[in-house]
Design an enzyme around this catalytic site. Structure first.
Site, PDB file in Angstrom:
ATOM      1  CE1 TYR A 192      54.521  43.864  32.600  1.00  0.00           C
ATOM      2  CE2 TYR A 192      54.780  42.091  31.006  1.00  0.00           C
ATOM      3  CZ  TYR A 192      54.879  43.433  31.337  1.00  0.00           C
ATOM      4  OH  TYR A 192      55.335  44.343  30.418  1.00  0.00           O
TER       5      TYR A 192
ATOM      6  CB  THR B 262      47.606  29.992  29.220  1.00  0.00           C
ATOM      7  OG1 THR B 262      46.995  31.032  30.004  1.00  0.00           O
ATOM      8  CG2 THR B 262      48.244  28.990  30.141  1.00  0.00           C
TER       9      THR B 262
ATOM     10  NE  ARG C 173      40.288  36.963  42.150  1.00  0.00           N
ATOM     11  CZ  ARG C 173      39.439  36.960  43.166  1.00  0.00           C
ATOM     12  NH1 ARG C 173      39.873  37.002  44.404  1.00  0.00           N
ATOM     13  NH2 ARG C 173      38.139  36.928  42.949  1.00  0.00           N
TER      14      ARG C 173
ATOM     15  CE  LYS D 118      42.696  35.874  35.560  1.00  0.00           C
ATOM     16  NZ  LYS D 118      43.191  37.117  36.119  1.00  0.00           N
TER      17      LYS D 118
ATOM     18  CG  ASN E  12      40.158  38.798  33.156  1.00  0.00           C
ATOM     19  OD1 ASN E  12      40.014  39.734  33.938  1.00  0.00           O
ATOM     20  ND2 ASN E  12      41.320  38.204  32.971  1.00  0.00           N
TER      21      ASN E  12
ATOM     22  NE  ARG F 155      38.585  45.894  33.341  1.00  0.00           N
ATOM     23  CZ  ARG F 155      38.226  47.020  33.940  1.00  0.00           C
ATOM     24  NH1 ARG F 155      37.216  47.020  34.791  1.00  0.00           N
ATOM     25  NH2 ARG F 155      38.876  48.144  33.712  1.00  0.00           N
TER      26      ARG F 155
ATOM     27  NE  ARG G  50      18.292  48.778  41.773  1.00  0.00           N
ATOM     28  CZ  ARG G  50      17.811  49.764  42.531  1.00  0.00           C
ATOM     29  NH1 ARG G  50      18.364  50.002  43.709  1.00  0.00           N
ATOM     30  NH2 ARG G  50      16.797  50.499  42.141  1.00  0.00           N
TER      31      ARG G  50
ATOM     32  N   GLY H 197      42.516  45.387  24.498  1.00  0.00           N
ATOM     33  CA  GLY H 197      43.800  44.701  24.323  1.00  0.00           C
ATOM     34  C   GLY H 197      44.292  44.073  25.610  1.00  0.00           C
TER      35      GLY H 197
ATOM     36  CB  CYS I  91      43.790  39.105  30.816  1.00  0.00           C
ATOM     37  SG  CYS I  91      45.407  39.136  31.560  1.00  0.00           S
TER      38      CYS I  91
HETATM   39  N1  SAJ Z   1      39.013  48.989  28.292  1.00  0.00           N
HETATM   40  C1  SAJ Z   1      37.972  49.613  27.622  1.00  0.00           C
HETATM   41  N2  SAJ Z   1      36.971  50.188  28.370  1.00  0.00           N
HETATM   42  C2  SAJ Z   1      36.985  50.199  29.735  1.00  0.00           C
HETATM   43  C3  SAJ Z   1      38.042  49.530  30.396  1.00  0.00           C
HETATM   44  C4  SAJ Z   1      39.045  48.932  29.652  1.00  0.00           C
HETATM   45  O1  SAJ Z   1      37.901  49.646  26.384  1.00  0.00           O
HETATM   46  O2  SAJ Z   1      36.058  50.772  30.337  1.00  0.00           O
HETATM   47  C5  SAJ Z   1      40.097  48.351  27.510  1.00  0.00           C
HETATM   48  C6  SAJ Z   1      41.495  48.909  27.816  1.00  0.00           C
HETATM   49  O3  SAJ Z   1      41.772  50.063  27.035  1.00  0.00           O
HETATM   50  C7  SAJ Z   1      42.402  47.731  27.475  1.00  0.00           C
HETATM   51  C8  SAJ Z   1      41.534  46.503  27.786  1.00  0.00           C
HETATM   52  O4  SAJ Z   1      40.205  46.976  27.906  1.00  0.00           O
HETATM   53  O5  SAJ Z   1      42.737  47.733  26.097  1.00  0.00           O
HETATM   54  C9  SAJ Z   1      41.932  45.731  29.045  1.00  0.00           C
HETATM   55  O6  SAJ Z   1      42.276  46.630  30.090  1.00  0.00           O
HETATM   56  P1  SAJ Z   1      41.739  46.458  31.584  1.00  0.00           P
HETATM   57  O7  SAJ Z   1      42.247  47.604  32.374  1.00  0.00           O
HETATM   58  O8  SAJ Z   1      40.273  46.279  31.586  1.00  0.00           O
HETATM   59  O9  SAJ Z   1      42.329  45.055  32.064  1.00  0.00           O
HETATM   60  P2  SAJ Z   1      43.789  44.359  32.136  1.00  0.00           P
HETATM   61  O10 SAJ Z   1      43.889  43.400  30.990  1.00  0.00           O
HETATM   62  O11 SAJ Z   1      44.885  45.349  32.286  1.00  0.00           O
HETATM   63  O12 SAJ Z   1      43.648  43.541  33.517  1.00  0.00           O
HETATM   64  C10 SAJ Z   1      42.564  42.631  33.692  1.00  0.00           C
HETATM   65  C11 SAJ Z   1      42.002  42.821  35.113  1.00  0.00           C
HETATM   66  N3  SAJ Z   1      40.745  42.076  35.251  1.00  0.00           N
HETATM   67  C12 SAJ Z   1      39.640  42.629  35.800  1.00  0.00           C
HETATM   68  O13 SAJ Z   1      39.594  43.785  36.159  1.00  0.00           O
HETATM   69  C13 SAJ Z   1      38.456  41.735  35.945  1.00  0.00           C
HETATM   70  C14 SAJ Z   1      43.043  42.352  36.165  1.00  0.00           C
HETATM   71  O14 SAJ Z   1      42.498  42.416  37.473  1.00  0.00           O
HETATM   72  C15 SAJ Z   1      43.447  40.897  35.847  1.00  0.00           C
HETATM   73  O15 SAJ Z   1      44.382  40.395  36.800  1.00  0.00           O
HETATM   74  C16 SAJ Z   1      44.096  40.904  34.480  1.00  0.00           C
HETATM   75  O16 SAJ Z   1      43.077  41.303  33.518  1.00  0.00           O
HETATM   76  C17 SAJ Z   1      44.597  39.486  34.183  1.00  0.00           C
HETATM   77  O17 SAJ Z   1      45.827  39.300  34.214  1.00  0.00           O
HETATM   78  O18 SAJ Z   1      43.785  38.568  34.022  1.00  0.00           O
END
Ligand code: SAJ
Length: 411
Positions: free
Chosen positions: A10, A82, A147, A199, A203, A206, A239, A250, A253
């Site tokens: 990817y 990884t 990212r 990095k 994550n 989030r 804020r 899921g 990352c």
């Molecule tokens: N999810 C929730 N609630 C939310 C947002 C997401 O439950 O409000 C869940 C989603 O359903 C999913 C999981 O979190 O199962 C992850 O989804 P995501 O959209 O939050 O993230 P990824 O894994 O698709 O991508 C993240 C991103 N990181 C950030 O936004 C900080 C992306 O920019 C990174 O490049 C990617 O991880 C990575 O490869 O590290």
């Protein structure tokens, strides 16, 4: 420049395409022959919007090809996975380490090495030492984490800011130059440890934010109110910026990066670890919700809407929907999935089901004809694990993560 990209997944493939577009001669290296053949035919081995056309163009123009042999080049980009080791919170660096062997055969003193993989702090320095020992050369090396958000990779790989952390200032400068050629966002220069941490804390931020939202959803359920409505109104504060609760977190990352950040840290009871546990438990809360209606699942058929880890993708890595399905099967239920991006089984998923569960927020689910599909069910119960519906579809009883209001109305 002659550039080699190790790992055509990817991140590796989009990176190879962008480097070729910039004018470099790029050879992508992968041990998977199928991936190599596909790339050489101009077909993407990964599902990602807007990747096919630029890939075909670069292959046809001769700027990009793929190979099973790592050929000598001027710069090497490493984009391998990884994951966590099986049943552990520790990073499995075997894919990265196994890239060092072929690299040590071809590397020179003036070669440039870029690590894009997400790694625990200190890994780039360790790999640099290992490579120097094996090759007897002192190349340039920097960590430059990807990212990009799956589903928006081709856009974000150009627009997002980058961070480049070299093992020394010369490495940082050289690698920054390679990215500045195609990245429109800022390129931040630092050392490799800081870049690795940047990095991981992105994550982690989030993941912890989603964990707070999930915690609030459980509180709201107990209080009998709608967590989604409460969060939306709270987010109108200038804020406050909560993410959303759901059936789980899921992807490749968020479920592992927080663990990579703390894997060598002494303090064990971190908010980060607790947040991870909260998010890992969310699929189980869906089962608990289902058990309010059916205590014994043995003879029940349950339909699951969505198999992917998030809406709009076919990627199933660490998918909460699959975790829910596996647990239901363990408890004796018969499970069937419908996912418009993977396997479309809409009618048979509803047929004879005692409940359908939304595990993935595919927008297509909003357009389903629940009235007609409901007629196929044994019992019209919907568990909305992604906060997609503000009201139950007509004729359905509905529960949802963070939807205490709906649960209460049924008492
Ligand atoms: N999810 C929730 N609630 C939310 C947002 C997401 O439950 O409000 C869940 C989603 O359903 C999913 C999981 O979190 O199962 C992850 O989804 P995501 O959209 O939050 O993230 P990824 O894994 O698709 O991508 C993240 C991103 N990181 C950030 O936004 C900080 C992306 O920019 C990174 O490049 C990617 O991880 C990575 O490869 O590290």
């Amino acid at each position: 420049m002659e550039i080699r990209v190790i790992g055509l997944g990817y991140i590796g493939l989009p990176t190879a395409i962008m480097l070729s577009k910039t004018g470099h001669n790029v050879v992508g290296y992968d041990i998977d022959k199928n991936k190599v053949n596909k790339v050489n035919s101009g077909i993407s081995p990964v599902e990602e919007p807007e990747i096919e056309e630029p890939l075909r163009e670069e292959v046809e123009d001769g700027g990009l090809r793929a190979s099973n042999n790592l050929e000598k080049g001027d710069a090497y980009f490493i984009s391998v996975q990884t994951p966590l080791k099986d049943n552990s919170d520790e990073a499995d660096l075997s894919y990265l380490k196994s890239a060092i062997d072929p690299l040590s055969e071809v590397v020179e003193d003036d070669s440039i090495i870029v690590i894009e993989s997400t790694v625990p702090p200190g890994t780039t320095e360790d790999l640099y030492k290992l490579l120097k020992e094996k090759s007897n050369k002192s190349p340039y090396m920097a960590h430059c984490p990807e990212r990009v958000m799956p589903g928006k990779i081709m856009k974000e790989i150009v627009e997002n800011p980058r961070v480049v952390g070299g093992v020394d200032p010369e490495s940082t400068e050289l690698v920054s130059g390679l990215f500045r050629d195609f990245v429109e966002g800022d390129v931040y220069e630092t050392d490799s440890r800081t870049s690795e941490v940047v990095k991981l804390i992105e994550n982690t931020f989030r993941d912890v934010n989603i964990a707070i939202a999930n915690e609030i959803s459980l509180i709201c359920e107990e209080l009998g109110i709608n967590a989604y409505e409460a969060i939306e109104i709270a987010n109108s504060h200038p804020r406050v910026n909560y993410l959303y609760p759901g059936a789980g977190v899921g992807g490749h990352c968020l479920p592992k990066d927080p663990y990579l950040l703390i894997q060598n840290i002494e303090k064990n009871d971190t908010i980060i670890r607790k947040s991870r546990k909260r998010n890992e438990e969310m699929p189980k809360t869906i089962i608990k919700t289902l058990k309010r209606t059916f205590n014994n699942l043995k003879t029940k058929k349950i339909g699951i809407l969505g198999k992917a880890y998030k809406g709009g993708t076919d990627d199933t890595r660490n998918s909460p929907s699959i975790k829910i399905g596996n647990e239901l099967e363990k408890q004796g239920a018969k499970v069937e999935y419908h996912d418009p991006y993977i396997d479309s089984n809409i009618e048979s998923t509803f047929k004879n089901s005692s409940c359908v569960i939304i595990g993935t927020d595919h927008p297509e689910f909003l357009d389903l004809d629940f009235n007609e599909l409901g007629k196929l069910m044994e019992n019209r119960l919907l568990i909305d694990g992604r906060g997609m519906f503000s009201e139950p579809p007509e004729g359905f009883k509905m529960f949802g993560v963070g939807r205490g209001d709906l649960f209460d109305s049924d008492k």
